[in-house]
Design a protein around this motif. Structure first.
Motif, PDB file in Angstrom:
ATOM      1  N   MET A  34      97.845 -94.670 -67.292  1.00 61.31           N
ATOM      2  CA  MET A  34      98.903 -94.884 -66.297  1.00 61.31           C
ATOM      3  C   MET A  34     100.218 -94.422 -66.884  1.00 61.31           C
ATOM      4  SD  MET A  34      98.402 -98.725 -64.831  1.00 61.31           S
ATOM      5  CE  MET A  34      98.231 -99.547 -66.423  1.00 61.31           C
ATOM      6  N   LYS A  35     101.050 -93.841 -66.006  1.00 63.04           N
ATOM      7  CA  LYS A  35     102.363 -93.425 -66.491  1.00 63.04           C
ATOM      8  C   LYS A  35     103.451 -94.056 -65.630  1.00 63.04           C
ATOM      9  CE  LYS A  35     103.465 -89.140 -68.001  1.00 63.04           C
ATOM     10  NZ  LYS A  35     104.028 -87.765 -68.000  1.00 63.04           N
ATOM     11  N   LEU A  36     104.448 -94.619 -66.302  1.00 59.65           N
ATOM     12  CA  LEU A  36     105.597 -95.179 -65.589  1.00 59.65           C
ATOM     13  C   LEU A  36     106.809 -94.321 -65.899  1.00 59.65           C
ATOM     14  CD1 LEU A  36     106.577 -97.698 -63.862  1.00 59.65           C
ATOM     15  CD2 LEU A  36     107.434 -98.605 -66.033  1.00 59.65           C
ATOM     16  N   TYR A  37     107.359 -93.703 -64.853  1.00 63.88           N
ATOM     17  CA  TYR A  37     108.620 -92.988 -65.000  1.00 63.88           C
ATOM     18  C   TYR A  37     109.732 -94.028 -64.883  1.00 63.88           C
ATOM     19  CZ  TYR A  37     105.748 -88.857 -64.222  1.00 63.88           C
ATOM     20  OH  TYR A  37     104.799 -87.881 -64.327  1.00 63.88           O
ATOM     21  N   TYR A  38     110.676 -93.967 -65.802  1.00 66.60           N
ATOM     22  CA  TYR A  38     111.653 -95.045 -65.857  1.00 66.60           C
ATOM     23  C   TYR A  38     112.949 -94.560 -66.487  1.00 66.60           C
ATOM     24  CZ  TYR A  38     111.643 -95.773 -70.931  1.00 66.60           C
ATOM     25  OH  TYR A  38     111.841 -95.626 -72.272  1.00 66.60           O
ATOM     26  N   ARG A  42     108.211-103.143 -66.586  1.00 63.50           N
ATOM     27  CA  ARG A  42     107.882-103.177 -68.020  1.00 63.50           C
ATOM     28  C   ARG A  42     107.562-104.607 -68.457  1.00 63.50           C
ATOM     29  NH1 ARG A  42     113.206-100.952 -69.755  1.00 63.50           N
ATOM     30  NH2 ARG A  42     112.525-100.956 -71.910  1.00 63.50           N
ATOM     31  N   ILE A  43     108.311-105.559 -67.925  1.00 60.56           N
ATOM     32  CA  ILE A  43     108.034-106.973 -68.259  1.00 60.56           C
ATOM     33  C   ILE A  43     106.667-107.372 -67.698  1.00 60.56           C
ATOM     34  CG2 ILE A  43     108.761-109.362 -67.800  1.00 60.56           C
ATOM     35  CD1 ILE A  43     111.702-108.341 -67.853  1.00 60.56           C
ATOM     36  N   THR A  44     106.408-106.965 -66.467  1.00 60.91           N
ATOM     37  CA  THR A  44     105.136-107.342 -65.830  1.00 60.91           C
ATOM     38  C   THR A  44     103.946-106.706 -66.547  1.00 60.91           C
ATOM     39  OG1 THR A  44     106.288-107.606 -63.744  1.00 60.91           O
ATOM     40  CG2 THR A  44     103.893-107.371 -63.614  1.00 60.91           C
ATOM     41  N   ALA A  45     104.133-105.465 -67.008  1.00 64.98           N
ATOM     42  CA  ALA A  45     103.039-104.803 -67.737  1.00 64.98           C
ATOM     43  C   ALA A  45     102.683-105.598 -68.986  1.00 64.98           C
ATOM     44  CB  ALA A  45     103.454-103.374 -68.110  1.00 64.98           C
ATOM     45  N   GLU A  46     103.701-106.109 -69.659  1.00 68.19           N
ATOM     46  CA  GLU A  46     103.459-106.918 -70.868  1.00 68.19           C
ATOM     47  C   GLU A  46     102.723-108.212 -70.492  1.00 68.19           C
ATOM     48  OE1 GLU A  46     104.145-106.572 -74.099  1.00 68.19           O
ATOM     49  OE2 GLU A  46     103.967-108.664 -74.786  1.00 68.19           O
ATOM     50  N   LEU A  47     103.187-108.861 -69.436  1.00 69.24           N
ATOM     51  CA  LEU A  47     102.539-110.120 -69.018  1.00 69.24           C
ATOM     52  C   LEU A  47     101.093-109.881 -68.604  1.00 69.24           C
ATOM     53  CD1 LEU A  47     105.394-111.577 -66.778  1.00 69.24           C
ATOM     54  CD2 LEU A  47     104.804-112.261 -69.105  1.00 69.24           C
ATOM     55  N   ALA A  48     100.868-108.736 -67.970  1.00 67.72           N
ATOM     56  CA  ALA A  48      99.520-108.425 -67.483  1.00 67.72           C
ATOM     57  C   ALA A  48      98.615-107.962 -68.629  1.00 67.72           C
ATOM     58  CB  ALA A  48      99.590-107.350 -66.398  1.00 67.72           C
ATOM     59  N   GLY A  49      99.216-107.668 -69.777  1.00 64.14           N
ATOM     60  CA  GLY A  49      98.424-107.219 -70.936  1.00 64.14           C
ATOM     61  C   GLY A  49      97.988-105.769 -70.829  1.00 64.14           C
ATOM     62  N   VAL A  50      98.723-104.953 -70.052  1.00 59.98           N
ATOM     63  CA  VAL A  50      98.307-103.555 -69.865  1.00 59.98           C
ATOM     64  C   VAL A  50      99.281-102.571 -70.528  1.00 59.98           C
ATOM     65  CG1 VAL A  50      97.044-104.061 -67.740  1.00 59.98           C
ATOM     66  CG2 VAL A  50      99.426-103.351 -67.582  1.00 59.98           C
ATOM     67  N   ASN A  51     100.177-103.109 -71.340  1.00 61.66           N
ATOM     68  CA  ASN A  51     101.183-102.247 -71.984  1.00 61.66           C
ATOM     69  C   ASN A  51     100.578-101.084 -72.750  1.00 61.66           C
ATOM     70  OD1 ASN A  51     103.818-102.461 -71.505  1.00 61.66           O
ATOM     71  ND2 ASN A  51     104.192-104.142 -72.943  1.00 61.66           N
ATOM     72  N   ASN A  52      99.442-101.340 -73.399  1.00 62.28           N
ATOM     73  CA  ASN A  52      98.840-100.273 -74.205  1.00 62.28           C
ATOM     74  C   ASN A  52      98.292 -99.141 -73.357  1.00 62.28           C
ATOM     75  OD1 ASN A  52      99.521-101.554 -76.492  1.00 62.28           O
ATOM     76  ND2 ASN A  52      97.494-102.492 -76.854  1.00 62.28           N
ATOM     77  N   ASP A  53      98.037 -99.425 -72.077  1.00 60.99           N
ATOM     78  CA  ASP A  53      97.524 -98.375 -71.175  1.00 60.99           C
ATOM     79  C   ASP A  53      98.655 -97.695 -70.418  1.00 60.99           C
ATOM     80  OD1 ASP A  53      95.018 -99.345 -71.837  1.00 60.99           O
ATOM     81  OD2 ASP A  53      95.068-100.800 -70.196  1.00 60.99           O
ATOM     82  N   LEU A  54      99.879 -98.073 -70.734  1.00 62.88           N
ATOM     83  CA  LEU A  54     101.005 -97.582 -69.947  1.00 62.88           C
ATOM     84  C   LEU A  54     101.845 -96.621 -70.783  1.00 62.88           C
ATOM     85  CD1 LEU A  54     102.253 -98.105 -67.119  1.00 62.88           C
ATOM     86  CD2 LEU A  54     103.796 -99.733 -68.228  1.00 62.88           C
ATOM     87  N   GLU A  55     101.872 -95.371 -70.322  1.00 62.98           N
ATOM     88  CA  GLU A  55     102.742 -94.385 -70.971  1.00 62.98           C
ATOM     89  C   GLU A  55     104.090 -94.452 -70.254  1.00 62.98           C
ATOM     90  OE1 GLU A  55     103.066 -89.550 -71.194  1.00 62.98           O
ATOM     91  OE2 GLU A  55     101.188 -90.452 -70.520  1.00 62.98           O
ATOM     92  N   LEU A  56     105.159 -94.482 -71.045  1.00 57.71           N
ATOM     93  CA  LEU A  56     106.499 -94.546 -70.437  1.00 57.71           C
ATOM     94  C   LEU A  56     107.160 -93.187 -70.535  1.00 57.71           C
ATOM     95  CD1 LEU A  56     107.908 -97.900 -71.905  1.00 57.71           C
ATOM     96  CD2 LEU A  56     107.093 -97.498 -69.584  1.00 57.71           C
ATOM     97  N   GLU A  57     107.676 -92.672 -69.420  1.00 62.95           N
ATOM     98  CA  GLU A  57     108.446 -91.429 -69.498  1.00 62.95           C
ATOM     99  C   GLU A  57     109.873 -91.670 -69.002  1.00 62.95           C
ATOM    100  OE1 GLU A  57     106.655 -87.739 -68.352  1.00 62.95           O
ATOM    101  OE2 GLU A  57     108.626 -86.753 -68.187  1.00 62.95           O
ATOM    102  N   PRO A 117     110.341 -87.358 -53.297  1.00 61.33           N
ATOM    103  CA  PRO A 117     111.580 -86.585 -53.123  1.00 61.33           C
ATOM    104  C   PRO A 117     112.867 -87.349 -53.422  1.00 61.33           C
ATOM    105  CG  PRO A 117     110.129 -86.331 -51.219  1.00 61.33           C
ATOM    106  CD  PRO A 117     109.483 -87.334 -52.103  1.00 61.33           C
ATOM    107  N   LEU A 118     112.856 -88.667 -53.256  1.00 59.78           N
ATOM    108  CA  LEU A 118     114.092 -89.408 -53.539  1.00 59.78           C
ATOM    109  C   LEU A 118     114.395 -89.453 -55.035  1.00 59.78           C
ATOM    110  CD1 LEU A 118     113.904 -92.326 -50.963  1.00 59.78           C
ATOM    111  CD2 LEU A 118     115.407 -90.342 -50.924  1.00 59.78           C
ATOM    112  N   GLY A 119     113.395 -89.208 -55.844  1.00 57.74           N
ATOM    113  CA  GLY A 119     113.609 -89.118 -57.288  1.00 57.74           C
ATOM    114  C   GLY A 119     113.943 -90.437 -57.948  1.00 57.74           C
ATOM    115  N   ARG A 120     113.527 -91.560 -57.320  1.00 57.22           N
ATOM    116  CA  ARG A 120     113.913 -92.858 -57.878  1.00 57.22           C
ATOM    117  C   ARG A 120     112.886 -93.366 -58.880  1.00 57.22           C
ATOM    118  NH1 ARG A 120     116.195 -96.865 -53.325  1.00 57.22           N
ATOM    119  NH2 ARG A 120     113.995 -97.292 -52.937  1.00 57.22           N
ATOM    120  N   VAL A 121     113.382 -94.178 -59.787  1.00 58.97           N
ATOM    121  CA  VAL A 121     112.502 -94.922 -60.682  1.00 58.97           C
ATOM    122  C   VAL A 121     112.608 -96.395 -60.286  1.00 58.97           C
ATOM    123  CG1 VAL A 121     112.659 -93.323 -62.617  1.00 58.97           C
ATOM    124  CG2 VAL A 121     114.322 -95.191 -62.449  1.00 58.97           C
TER     125      VAL A 121
END
Ligand SMILES: N[C@@H](CCC(=O)N[C@@H](CS)C(=O)NCC(=O)O)C(=O)O
Length: 207
Positions: A1-5, A16-31, A47-51
């Motif tokens: 999984m990738k999170l654009y941020y 990012r906080i929820t990913a840690e609580l869910a225990g999935v941080n290691n599966d989450l690539e941050l860009e 198209p809105l380009g939001r994070v």
């Protein structure tokens, strides 16, 4: 999984906080992306380009609440996001998120040059945020043990983090002492502390 941020996006911080609580941080690539830049890779996807924007295979999600619900599901632990049917919890979540929205609008305005800032917007934001702070100063209970992290409390703590970071309301601690005590209880949680907005990640506000 990738999170654009971006490091200072409160909505991305919630994910990012929820990913840690869910225990999935290691599966989450941050860009880390640059907003409002032609190089922002999010624009090609949304198209809105939001994070925040989350991509997991064929799944692409915008909106912090949807992303947090997805991360909850991935982690399979107790969910942070309220379920439809629990109308009281949904209403409280919505109020906290609207508070974050108001603080975010305000924080963006103070990042513009002082000569172009709108007095109207600043006054409306100050009044709106003060009304909410006065309300939650009466209703929030400062947690005695481990502070519960839910979508509602995460929305609130990120809103208060923005208020502090951009120094929007210098008197907030004295005027709303119960909110300050509540906030202090949350700010020491490691994932809350490590995701706080940072001066070195501030970028000039450009169109
Ligand atoms: N309602 C959205 C709000 C997301 C949002 O406003 N993100 C801001 C950054 S904090 C953004 O990407 N703005 C685009 C821009 O500034 O160009 C959510 O809950 O995720």
């Amino acid at each position: 999984m990738k999170l654009y941020y971006t490091p200072n996006s409160p909505y991305a911080r919630m994910c990012r906080i929820t990913a840690e609580l869910a225990g999935v941080n290691n599966d989450l690539e941050l860009e880390w992306v640059t907003l409002r830049s032609p190089d922002n890779p999010v624009i090609a996807l949304s198209p809105l380009g939001r994070v925040p924007l989350l991509v997991d295979g064929d799944v692409m999600l915008t909106e912090a609440r949807h992303i947090c619900a997805y991360l909850d599901e991935k982690g399979g632990k107790s969910p942070t996001v309220a379920v439809y049917g629990d109308w009281q919890a949904l209403s409280s979540e919505a109020e906290a998120l609207a508070f974050l929205d108001a603080v975010t609008v305000w924080s963006r305005e103070v990042r513009r040059g002082q000569d172009v800032q709108s007095d109207f917007l600043l006054e409306v934001a100050d009044e709106q945020v003060r009304r909410e702070l006065a309300h939650i100063d009466k209703t929030l209970s400062v947690p005695a043990g481990d502070p519960p992290l839910t979508f509602e409390t995460i929305s609130l703590l990120t809103a208060l983090g923005m208020m502090r970071f951009y120094e929007l309301m210098p008197d907030w601690r004295e005027t709303y002492p119960n909110v300050a005590a509540w906030s202090d209880a949350y700010d020491v949680i490691p994932i809350v502390a490590s995701t706080a907005p940072r001066a070195d990640a501030l970028r000039p506000l450009v169109r």
